[in-house]
Design a protein around this motif. Structure first.
Motif, PDB file in Angstrom:
ATOM      1  N   TRP A 164      -4.061  34.221  -7.358  1.00 19.19           N
ATOM      2  CA  TRP A 164      -5.422  34.706  -7.092  1.00 19.19           C
ATOM      3  C   TRP A 164      -6.394  33.580  -6.751  1.00 19.19           C
ATOM      4  O   TRP A 164      -7.027  33.588  -5.704  1.00 19.19           O
ATOM      5  CB  TRP A 164      -5.958  35.499  -8.289  1.00 19.19           C
ATOM      6  CG  TRP A 164      -7.251  36.162  -7.933  1.00 19.19           C
ATOM      7  CD1 TRP A 164      -7.415  37.323  -7.231  1.00 19.19           C
ATOM      8  CD2 TRP A 164      -8.573  35.658  -8.190  1.00 19.19           C
ATOM      9  NE1 TRP A 164      -8.758  37.574  -7.032  1.00 19.19           N
ATOM     10  CE2 TRP A 164      -9.491  36.576  -7.612  1.00 19.19           C
ATOM     11  CE3 TRP A 164      -9.074  34.547  -8.844  1.00 19.19           C
ATOM     12  CZ2 TRP A 164     -10.875  36.397  -7.682  1.00 19.19           C
ATOM     13  CZ3 TRP A 164     -10.446  34.359  -8.909  1.00 19.19           C
ATOM     14  CH2 TRP A 164     -11.328  35.286  -8.342  1.00 19.19           C
ATOM     15  N   VAL A 186      -8.190  32.716  -2.947  1.00 22.67           N
ATOM     16  CA  VAL A 186      -9.651  32.836  -2.842  1.00 22.67           C
ATOM     17  C   VAL A 186     -10.252  31.528  -2.334  1.00 22.67           C
ATOM     18  O   VAL A 186     -11.060  31.505  -1.402  1.00 22.67           O
ATOM     19  CB  VAL A 186     -10.278  33.190  -4.209  1.00 22.67           C
ATOM     20  CG1 VAL A 186     -11.793  32.987  -4.168  1.00 22.67           C
ATOM     21  CG2 VAL A 186      -9.988  34.630  -4.576  1.00 22.67           C
ATOM     22  N   ALA A 240     -12.037  31.295   1.304  1.00 21.32           N
ATOM     23  CA  ALA A 240     -13.481  31.079   1.232  1.00 21.32           C
ATOM     24  C   ALA A 240     -13.869  29.786   1.941  1.00 21.32           C
ATOM     25  O   ALA A 240     -14.895  29.716   2.634  1.00 21.32           O
ATOM     26  CB  ALA A 240     -13.948  31.047  -0.215  1.00 21.32           C
ATOM     27  N   GLN A 268     -21.914  40.385  -5.893  1.00 19.86           N
ATOM     28  CA  GLN A 268     -21.831  39.023  -6.405  1.00 19.86           C
ATOM     29  C   GLN A 268     -22.974  38.750  -7.379  1.00 19.86           C
ATOM     30  O   GLN A 268     -22.793  38.072  -8.395  1.00 19.86           O
ATOM     31  CB  GLN A 268     -21.885  38.028  -5.244  1.00 19.86           C
ATOM     32  CG  GLN A 268     -21.690  36.574  -5.664  1.00 19.86           C
ATOM     33  CD  GLN A 268     -21.953  35.616  -4.517  1.00 19.86           C
ATOM     34  OE1 GLN A 268     -22.868  35.796  -3.714  1.00 19.86           O
ATOM     35  NE2 GLN A 268     -21.130  34.583  -4.418  1.00 19.86           N
ATOM     36  N   THR A 324     -13.131  32.537 -11.546  1.00 19.57           N
ATOM     37  CA  THR A 324     -14.103  33.009 -10.568  1.00 19.57           C
ATOM     38  C   THR A 324     -15.171  31.950 -10.278  1.00 19.57           C
ATOM     39  O   THR A 324     -15.414  31.058 -11.080  1.00 19.57           O
ATOM     40  CB  THR A 324     -14.804  34.296 -11.052  1.00 19.57           C
ATOM     41  OG1 THR A 324     -15.361  34.067 -12.356  1.00 19.57           O
ATOM     42  CG2 THR A 324     -13.841  35.460 -11.103  1.00 19.57           C
ATOM     43  N   GLU A 361     -16.116  30.083  -4.737  1.00 18.86           N
ATOM     44  CA  GLU A 361     -16.808  30.159  -3.443  1.00 18.86           C
ATOM     45  C   GLU A 361     -18.075  29.309  -3.425  1.00 18.86           C
ATOM     46  O   GLU A 361     -18.548  28.882  -2.357  1.00 18.86           O
ATOM     47  CB  GLU A 361     -17.135  31.612  -3.086  1.00 18.86           C
ATOM     48  CG  GLU A 361     -18.222  32.285  -3.898  1.00 18.86           C
ATOM     49  CD  GLU A 361     -17.764  32.791  -5.248  1.00 18.86           C
ATOM     50  OE1 GLU A 361     -18.594  33.377  -5.966  1.00 18.86           O
ATOM     51  OE2 GLU A 361     -16.575  32.622  -5.587  1.00 18.86           O
ATOM     52  N   TYR A 419     -17.244  41.643  -9.557  1.00 23.95           N
ATOM     53  CA  TYR A 419     -17.003  40.398  -8.817  1.00 23.95           C
ATOM     54  C   TYR A 419     -15.842  40.557  -7.830  1.00 23.95           C
ATOM     55  O   TYR A 419     -15.860  40.028  -6.712  1.00 23.95           O
ATOM     56  CB  TYR A 419     -16.711  39.265  -9.796  1.00 23.95           C
ATOM     57  CG  TYR A 419     -17.253  37.921  -9.383  1.00 23.95           C
ATOM     58  CD1 TYR A 419     -17.605  37.623  -8.068  1.00 23.95           C
ATOM     59  CD2 TYR A 419     -17.425  36.909 -10.327  1.00 23.95           C
ATOM     60  CE1 TYR A 419     -18.109  36.387  -7.711  1.00 23.95           C
ATOM     61  CE2 TYR A 419     -17.937  35.668  -9.981  1.00 23.95           C
ATOM     62  CZ  TYR A 419     -18.268  35.405  -8.674  1.00 23.95           C
ATOM     63  OH  TYR A 419     -18.770  34.178  -8.333  1.00 23.95           O
ATOM     64  N   TYR A 422     -14.802  39.690  -3.719  1.00 26.60           N
ATOM     65  CA  TYR A 422     -13.624  38.957  -3.261  1.00 26.60           C
ATOM     66  C   TYR A 422     -12.743  39.801  -2.343  1.00 26.60           C
ATOM     67  O   TYR A 422     -12.155  39.279  -1.383  1.00 26.60           O
ATOM     68  CB  TYR A 422     -12.830  38.443  -4.459  1.00 26.60           C
ATOM     69  CG  TYR A 422     -13.506  37.302  -5.173  1.00 26.60           C
ATOM     70  CD1 TYR A 422     -13.754  36.097  -4.530  1.00 26.60           C
ATOM     71  CD2 TYR A 422     -13.926  37.434  -6.492  1.00 26.60           C
ATOM     72  CE1 TYR A 422     -14.387  35.049  -5.189  1.00 26.60           C
ATOM     73  CE2 TYR A 422     -14.557  36.386  -7.155  1.00 26.60           C
ATOM     74  CZ  TYR A 422     -14.787  35.201  -6.496  1.00 26.60           C
ATOM     75  OH  TYR A 422     -15.416  34.166  -7.143  1.00 26.60           O
ATOM     76  N   SER A 482      -6.111  41.029  -5.953  1.00 31.83           N
ATOM     77  CA  SER A 482      -7.469  41.468  -6.290  1.00 31.83           C
ATOM     78  C   SER A 482      -7.509  42.973  -6.537  1.00 31.83           C
ATOM     79  O   SER A 482      -8.154  43.444  -7.477  1.00 31.83           O
ATOM     80  CB  SER A 482      -8.451  41.097  -5.175  1.00 31.83           C
ATOM     81  OG  SER A 482      -8.561  39.699  -5.025  1.00 31.83           O
TER      82      SER A 482
END
Length: 519
Positions: free
Chosen positions: A47, A51, A55, A89, A209, A212, A372, A376, A417
């Protein structure tokens, strides 16, 4: 003076290193015992890495440099889904506040030896409101002083207690050789294969998390095509090691049956002091107060920062003009009050209606991850869509492996996700406040209602005449302005500056402005 100097490997690493100190999540990891290492490895591999890679590429595409998540998604999927991405977000912050303030209340309850503060729902909610609204009132005067305080509170209130926990854990292990969790790998493997619940993975995803926020600055890294993947691998290794040690340190002395999610760290420190250095047992109260200070500092930096990202939607006139307003201290007061109202309502439901216990804490983490992950998912969908575009814009960084590698990485991230979002609809094994069916229906209703409200806001926004007479200007934060001591989930990418209008409304005097020398 402006500089184009690029950051070296470790300079860029510090942008995201704060995520390695997620002490408030250690008790959640402790629930899984030795399997926490496996879950952290899986979360990091299938994951976090997808991401971070996707990103980073989206952030370096020409035209995506300033707008953050909103622009990344908007330029591929359209303004509607760009708004959903940035709105969710921001919304996840409103729920994340709850677990963070629960952590503060748990530490205060332990230090003050006032159990009712953590167990009486009404008293706990009152304390919650006092903490949240007290910090909100403090922030309405601007964040200039807060940033200095956060740098100190992070060091003495988050890093230091985490190190104390790890050192005491090592001393305890070397001295006693006994732990309160199952160390038999065969037995743990049997648990993993026969009794695994997908809901278990939620806190591990939450720990990863926010990447980004750092990916947006990849163009400031030397040789990003080579160094960025190495940065990510290094970060994953450090995160797995630190979070595993933190979770296992708690699990070593606090049996799962006695573990309280918002007090687990202070429980563990207290047990370790008592068993390793009894003469310093009073030190647990000092550590407890320092952790309160650390978390207060983090929350204070989250209250104003993330909401600023919503202002990037102003060019499309999505949010009502009334709310896109800042005071003389560059603070978006009206949106901050809306945020506070949302936090107060959700905290009432979790604390008073659902009891504010371990189950409510787990529910808050699930709601945070659910919100969140919508952001994503849209990032992955946008990334996959842009792979197929012809005449694609230039970009500084590309996910390695050509089209096949890019599609594979984004698909793995998207599927993982979706699975994790699905897991948030399942209660943890310790959640007993309501039935599993009621929990499922509540979580579905929450997501549907929030999504419907978000789409309605967008629809109404597109029907209104666009206005441009805002009393602020916005810019993307420069990498040297990024506060590295703030957890990535709560870090913001945009700065607002108030503009004072003259009485005749003909001329404008910029009271706070950006210049090449500004910091």
């Amino acid at each position: 003076m402006t500089t184009n100097k690029k950051m070296n490997f470790w300079g860029f690493f510090t942008l995201t290193a704060a995520m390695l100190m997620s002490a408030d999540e250690y008790p959640a990891f402790a629930q899984s015992g030795l399997l926490a290492v496996v879950y952290l490895f899986l979360a990091g591999l299938i994951w976090f890495l997808p991401v971070a890679l996707c990103a980073a590429e989206l952030a370096t595409i020409d035209g995506n440099n300033e707008g953050g998540v909103y622009t990344w998604v908007k330029n591929v999927l359209g303004a509607r889904w760009g708004f959903v991405a940035v709105f969710f977000q921001w919304l996840q912050i409103t729920v994340n506040f709850i677990t963070m303030i629960y952590f503060i209340i748990g530490s205060l309850s332990y230090v003050l030896k006032w159990d009712a503060l953590n167990t009486n729902p009404w008293l706990k909610w009152l304390c919650f409101l006092l903490i949240y609204w007290g910090m909100t009132a403090w922030q309405l005067g601007g964040v200039s002083n807060t940033e200095k305080i956060v740098n100190i509170s992070f060091t003495i209130g988050i890093v230091f207690p985490s190190l104390v926990l790890l050192v005491l854990g090592l001393i305890y292990l070397l001295g006693s050789g006994q732990v309160a969790f199952n160390t038999n790998w065969a037995s743990n493997w049997q648990t993993l294969t026969q009794h695994f619940s997908i809901a278990t993975i939620v806190p591990y995803i939450l720990a990863f998390t926010g990447i980004e926020a750092s990916a947006a600055y990849i163009t400031d890294l030397k040789n990003p095509r080579k160094n960025y993947p190495l940065e990510l691998l290094t970060l994953v290794i450090f995160a797995i090691v630190f979070d595993s040690l933190g979770g296992l340190s708690v699990a070593a002395v606090v049996p799962v049956a006695n573990l309280t999610l918002n007090q687990g760290v202070i429980q563990a420190v207290g047990q370790m002091f008592a068993r390793t250095i009894p003469l310093l047992h009073w030190g647990v109260n000092v550590i407890g107060l320092l952790m309160v200070l650390g978390m207060v500092g983090e929350i204070s930096s989250w209250i104003i920062g993330p909401v600023k990202s919503l202002f990037v939607t102003a060019e499309d006139g999505v949010l009502p003009h009334y709310f896109l307003h800042v005071n003389r201290h560059d603070v978006p007061v009206r949106l901050i009050l809306v945020q506070g109202l949302i936090v107060s309502v959700i905290s009432f439901l979790l604390t008073v209606v659902f009891g504010g216990n371990n189950g409510a804490y787990q529910m808050a983490m699930s709601l945070t991850v659910m919100l969140y992950l919508v952001t994503y998912i849209l990032i992955f969908v946008a990334y996959l869509r842009q792979i197929k575009q012809k005449n694609k814009p230039e970009r500084t960084f590309k996910v390695p492996g050509g089209k096949i590698g890019q599609t594979l990485v984004a698909t793995i991230g998207l599927i993982s996700s979706l699975i994790v979002v699905g897991s948030t609809f399942m209660p943890g094994s310790n959640f007993t406040a309501i039935s599993k069916l009621s929990y499922l229906l509540i979580m579905i209703a929450f997501l549907v209602v929030i999504l419907a409200i978000t789409l309605l806001i967008y629809h109404l926004g597109t029907q209104r005449p666009k206005k441009t007479d805002y009393n602020w200007k916005i810019r993307h934060r420069k990498v040297e302005d990024v506060q590295r001591t703030v957890f990535p989930q709560g870090r913001y990418q945009h700065e607002l500056k108030y503009i004072e209008k003259s009485l005749d409304d003909e001329k404008q005097k910029v009271t706070h402005y950006f210049s090449p020398n500004s910091k």
